[in-house]
Design an enzyme around this catalytic site. Structure first.
Site, short mmCIF file in Angstrom:
data_model
loop_
_atom_site.label_atom_id
_atom_site.label_comp_id
_atom_site.label_asym_id
_atom_site.label_seq_id
_atom_site.Cartn_x
_atom_site.Cartn_y
_atom_site.Cartn_z
N GLU A 21 0.85 -1.20 0.00
CA GLU A 21 0.00 0.00 0.00
C GLU A 21 0.88 1.25 0.00
OE1 GLU A 21 -3.41 0.16 -0.10
OE2 GLU A 21 -3.37 -2.02 -0.38
N GLU A 62 -3.27 3.45 9.74
CA GLU A 62 -3.27 3.21 8.29
C GLU A 62 -3.60 1.76 7.99
OE1 GLU A 62 -3.50 3.81 4.48
OE2 GLU A 62 -3.09 5.48 5.84
N ASP A 88 -14.01 7.49 3.52
CA ASP A 88 -13.54 8.84 3.85
C ASP A 88 -13.37 9.00 5.36
OD1 ASP A 88 -13.56 9.47 1.18
OD2 ASP A 88 -15.29 10.83 1.28
#
Length: 143
Positions: A21, A62, A88
């Site tokens: 990622e 994260e 979001d």
């Protein structure tokens, strides 16, 4: 014991997935730079623990964000406004954790380098955060 070893292997595979990622890699590099800088300028041991905590807090957030996004993609592979809000919101949690980390990190590093009051680092951090939040409000988040 075999189950525990297997669990460690699964966790290691999860870390490999996280390392693919982009945002995780960026945050990992930034964290490594900050921790290296903290060691280089010889911050106080307790302050270094704070830098370490902030670095891993952001990485953990994260990881949770990535988990939520992947799970949402599996459950709703097509566009869904509720999924967008979910993603979001998960990203905003990472942003808020990063913001706190910036404030703490700047306070520690500027205090160590310049002997300044911790509030000077907080002020610089707030200015930086306002700029970045403004960029996000007025130009980011649109596809």
């Amino acid at each position: 014991m075999r189950k525990f070893v297997r669990s460690l292997g699964n966790a290691t595979n999860g870390i490999k997935h996280l390392l693919r990622e982009r945002n995780f890699r960026i945050q990992l590099v930034i964290g490594a730079v900050i921790l290296s800088l903290g060691a280089l300028i010889q911050v106080d041991k307790n302050d270094y623990y704070w830098l370490l905590f902030c670095t891993f807090m952001v990485l953990l957030l994260e990881g949770i964000n990535t988990l939520i996004e992947k799970l949402a993609d599996i459950l709703r592979p097509y566009y869904d406004e509720r999924v967008r809000v979910l993603k979001d919101t998960a990203a905003s949690v990472v942003l808020l954790g990063s913001a706190v980390s910036v404030l703490i990190g700047l306070s520690i590093i500027l205090q160590t380098i310049f002997g300044s009051h911790f509030a000077v680092g907080l002020l610089f951090g707030i200015i930086i955060l306002v700029v970045f939040f403004s960029l996000g409000l007025f130009g980011g988040g649109r596809e």
